[in-house]
Design a protein around this motif. Structure first.
Motif, PDB file in Angstrom:
ATOM      1  N   ALA A  34     -57.713 -18.196  15.063  1.00 34.49           N
ATOM      2  CA  ALA A  34     -56.939 -18.797  13.975  1.00 34.49           C
ATOM      3  C   ALA A  34     -56.355 -20.115  14.460  1.00 34.49           C
ATOM      4  O   ALA A  34     -55.589 -20.142  15.428  1.00 34.49           O
ATOM      5  N   THR A  35     -56.691 -21.206  13.788  1.00 37.60           N
ATOM      6  CA  THR A  35     -56.196 -22.495  14.241  1.00 37.60           C
ATOM      7  C   THR A  35     -55.005 -22.958  13.405  1.00 37.60           C
ATOM      8  O   THR A  35     -54.900 -22.663  12.219  1.00 37.60           O
ATOM      9  N   ALA A  36     -54.137 -23.700  14.067  1.00 40.58           N
ATOM     10  CA  ALA A  36     -52.978 -24.297  13.411  1.00 40.58           C
ATOM     11  C   ALA A  36     -52.696 -25.630  14.089  1.00 40.58           C
ATOM     12  O   ALA A  36     -52.878 -25.763  15.311  1.00 40.58           O
ATOM     13  N   ARG A  37     -52.264 -26.588  13.306  1.00 41.25           N
ATOM     14  CA  ARG A  37     -51.960 -27.907  13.877  1.00 41.25           C
ATOM     15  C   ARG A  37     -50.890 -27.787  14.959  1.00 41.25           C
ATOM     16  O   ARG A  37     -50.985 -28.403  16.018  1.00 41.25           O
ATOM     17  N   ASP A  38     -49.873 -26.972  14.708  1.00 40.17           N
ATOM     18  CA  ASP A  38     -48.794 -26.755  15.671  1.00 40.17           C
ATOM     19  C   ASP A  38     -48.469 -25.256  15.701  1.00 40.17           C
ATOM     20  O   ASP A  38     -47.655 -24.770  14.915  1.00 40.17           O
ATOM     21  N   PRO A  39     -49.112 -24.505  16.581  1.00 35.18           N
ATOM     22  CA  PRO A  39     -48.893 -23.061  16.636  1.00 35.18           C
ATOM     23  C   PRO A  39     -47.433 -22.660  16.821  1.00 35.18           C
ATOM     24  O   PRO A  39     -47.031 -21.577  16.376  1.00 35.18           O
ATOM     25  N   GLU A  44     -45.220 -16.962  10.795  1.00 39.12           N
ATOM     26  CA  GLU A  44     -45.814 -15.811  10.112  1.00 39.12           C
ATOM     27  C   GLU A  44     -47.137 -15.421  10.763  1.00 39.12           C
ATOM     28  O   GLU A  44     -47.439 -14.234  10.919  1.00 39.12           O
ATOM     29  N   LEU A  45     -47.907 -16.414  11.171  1.00 38.53           N
ATOM     30  CA  LEU A  45     -49.182 -16.141  11.837  1.00 38.53           C
ATOM     31  C   LEU A  45     -48.957 -15.492  13.193  1.00 38.53           C
ATOM     32  O   LEU A  45     -49.656 -14.545  13.571  1.00 38.53           O
ATOM     33  N   LYS A  46     -47.980 -15.972  13.927  1.00 33.00           N
ATOM     34  CA  LYS A  46     -47.673 -15.382  15.237  1.00 33.00           C
ATOM     35  C   LYS A  46     -47.187 -13.941  15.095  1.00 33.00           C
ATOM     36  O   LYS A  46     -47.526 -13.072  15.918  1.00 33.00           O
ATOM     37  N   GLU A  47     -46.438 -13.682  14.053  1.00 38.71           N
ATOM     38  CA  GLU A  47     -45.970 -12.318  13.800  1.00 38.71           C
ATOM     39  C   GLU A  47     -47.142 -11.389  13.506  1.00 38.71           C
ATOM     40  O   GLU A  47     -47.203 -10.257  14.008  1.00 38.71           O
ATOM     41  N   LEU A  48     -48.081 -11.860  12.700  1.00 39.37           N
ATOM     42  CA  LEU A  48     -49.267 -11.058  12.391  1.00 39.37           C
ATOM     43  C   LEU A  48     -50.103 -10.825  13.640  1.00 39.37           C
ATOM     44  O   LEU A  48     -50.603  -9.711  13.872  1.00 39.37           O
ATOM     45  N   ALA A  49     -50.256 -11.861  14.461  1.00 46.40           N
ATOM     46  CA  ALA A  49     -51.040 -11.732  15.691  1.00 46.40           C
ATOM     47  C   ALA A  49     -50.417 -10.720  16.639  1.00 46.40           C
ATOM     48  O   ALA A  49     -51.112  -9.911  17.263  1.00 46.40           O
ATOM     49  N   ALA A  50     -49.097 -10.744  16.754  1.00 44.70           N
ATOM     50  CA  ALA A  50     -48.405  -9.799  17.635  1.00 44.70           C
ATOM     51  C   ALA A  50     -48.547  -8.368  17.129  1.00 44.70           C
ATOM     52  O   ALA A  50     -48.673  -7.426  17.919  1.00 44.70           O
ATOM     53  N   LYS A  51     -48.545  -8.207  15.830  1.00 45.64           N
ATOM     54  CA  LYS A  51     -48.640  -6.884  15.216  1.00 45.64           C
ATOM     55  C   LYS A  51     -50.035  -6.297  15.344  1.00 45.64           C
ATOM     56  O   LYS A  51     -50.195  -5.120  15.683  1.00 45.64           O
ATOM     57  N   ASN A  52     -51.068  -7.102  15.079  1.00 46.63           N
ATOM     58  CA  ASN A  52     -52.432  -6.569  14.997  1.00 46.63           C
ATOM     59  C   ASN A  52     -53.215  -6.647  16.294  1.00 46.63           C
ATOM     60  O   ASN A  52     -54.114  -5.838  16.519  1.00 46.63           O
ATOM     61  N   GLY A  53     -52.934  -7.630  17.125  1.00 52.22           N
ATOM     62  CA  GLY A  53     -53.573  -7.701  18.432  1.00 52.22           C
ATOM     63  C   GLY A  53     -54.992  -8.230  18.463  1.00 52.22           C
ATOM     64  O   GLY A  53     -55.613  -8.243  19.530  1.00 52.22           O
ATOM     65  N   ASN A  54     -55.546  -8.662  17.315  1.00 53.00           N
ATOM     66  CA  ASN A  54     -56.922  -9.158  17.322  1.00 53.00           C
ATOM     67  C   ASN A  54     -57.014 -10.606  16.823  1.00 53.00           C
ATOM     68  O   ASN A  54     -58.077 -11.052  16.388  1.00 53.00           O
ATOM     69  N   ILE A  55     -55.904 -11.317  16.874  1.00 57.80           N
ATOM     70  CA  ILE A  55     -55.858 -12.717  16.464  1.00 57.80           C
ATOM     71  C   ILE A  55     -55.484 -13.584  17.662  1.00 57.80           C
ATOM     72  O   ILE A  55     -54.509 -13.307  18.351  1.00 57.80           O
ATOM     73  N   GLU A  56     -56.295 -14.605  17.896  1.00 55.97           N
ATOM     74  CA  GLU A  56     -55.987 -15.596  18.932  1.00 55.97           C
ATOM     75  C   GLU A  56     -55.677 -16.907  18.227  1.00 55.97           C
ATOM     76  O   GLU A  56     -56.495 -17.418  17.454  1.00 55.97           O
ATOM     77  N   ILE A  57     -54.510 -17.454  18.479  1.00 55.24           N
ATOM     78  CA  ILE A  57     -54.086 -18.698  17.832  1.00 55.24           C
ATOM     79  C   ILE A  57     -54.324 -19.860  18.786  1.00 55.24           C
ATOM     80  O   ILE A  57     -53.878 -19.825  19.935  1.00 55.24           O
ATOM     81  N   ILE A  58     -55.038 -20.874  18.300  1.00 55.50           N
ATOM     82  CA  ILE A  58     -55.261 -22.060  19.119  1.00 55.50           C
ATOM     83  C   ILE A  58     -54.826 -23.303  18.340  1.00 55.50           C
ATOM     84  O   ILE A  58     -54.881 -23.324  17.108  1.00 55.50           O
ATOM     85  N   PRO A  59     -54.385 -24.340  19.044  1.00 54.80           N
ATOM     86  CA  PRO A  59     -54.003 -25.575  18.362  1.00 54.80           C
ATOM     87  C   PRO A  59     -55.238 -26.359  17.937  1.00 54.80           C
ATOM     88  O   PRO A  59     -56.204 -26.465  18.695  1.00 54.80           O
TER      89      PRO A  59
END
Length: 253
Positions: A34-39, A44-59
């Motif tokens: 999951a990309t974001a200009r400024d992670p 909200e995305l970080k919260e979902l990633a922490a909860k589900n464990g299958n999301i990697e956030i990259i800038p």
């Protein structure tokens, strides 16, 4: 079900977030880049990633050459060497001018972000998509970019930029077909995102007579994102090169 690896731009809000949430919740075996200009601001995305464990956030700022060039290193950091599906979602919409009034910088910004950047990102991702057999590419376009279903309201650079993106979708569908790719454009509908609500206000200021029409077809980000995600997962080889509405019906270019 066996999991897929998804690369989704603009995943921190709106439609992109809802697509990310759907695929993340669908299967723990899925992996979402999951990309974001400024992670750091994507709470909200970080919260979902922490909860589900299958999301990697990259800038990723898709309109920044250095950021796009860093995709390889970012994927290496998170151990991704193959991608099944690329969802080109990130975009801008702030061109509520007539053609004669629209400033040059607005034209260029919309072409850079909406037409060119998704292709430049694909140039980086192509080798990763080749490592999987799924090979699906979905460009989130807009009904505003349809030449045959023209909406008579001043939206100039945004409409042109999406029409230009649609051209690339058609061309890519032919160029990548020999490699087994399925390339489509999807209009997500009229969606009550922050960007969509802002756009509604601008459009209705110029064309108040279409208020009832706009309101009658407006859907929530969750409705749009969920339907778009399902549509992408269910794409068949014969869909290559088509332009779809979020509801699965074919849309005219």
């Amino acid at each position: 079900m066996s999991g897929h690896t998804y690369f989704i731009t603009g995943a921190n809000r709106g439609i992109g977030f809802e697509i990310t949430k759907y695929y993340s919740n669908l299967s723990k075996d899925n992996k979402i880049v999951a990309t974001a200009r400024d992670p750091s601001k994507a709470a909200e995305l970080k919260e979902l990633a922490a909860k589900n464990g299958n999301i990697e956030i990259i800038p990723l700022a898709i309109d920044n050459d250095e950021s796009v060039a860093a995709i390889d290193s970012e994927l290496t950091k998170i151990g991704v060497d193959g991608i099944d599906i690329y969802v080109a979602n990130a975009a801008i919409s702030d061109s509520y001018y007539t053609v004669l009034d629209c400033p040059k910088d607005v034209w260029l910004n919309h072409y850079t972000v909406n037409s060119l950047a998704p292709i430049l990102v694909l140039q980086k991702l192509h080798k990763y998509l080749l490592k999987k057999q799924t090979r699906k590419i979905a460009f989130i376009s807009s009904g505003i970019g349809s030449l045959t279903r023209f909406l008579p309201t001043p939206i100039s650079a945004y409409g042109q930029s999406k029409a230009a993106l649609n051209f690339s979708v058609i061309e890519l569908s032919h160029e990548l077909k020999p490699e087994g790719f399925n390339v489509v454009a999807i209009t997500p509908g009229v969606v009550a995102t922050g960007m969509g609500t802002y756009g509604r206000e601008k459009i209705l200021k110029a064309s108040p007579e279409i208020a009832d029409i706009i309101d009658s077809i407006t859907i929530t980000p969750e409705q749009s994102g969920t339907n778009v995600a399902k549509l992408i997962d269910n794409l068949k080889s014969e869909d290559n090169g088509k332009f779809f509405s979020y509801d699965g019906t074919e849309y005219p270019y």
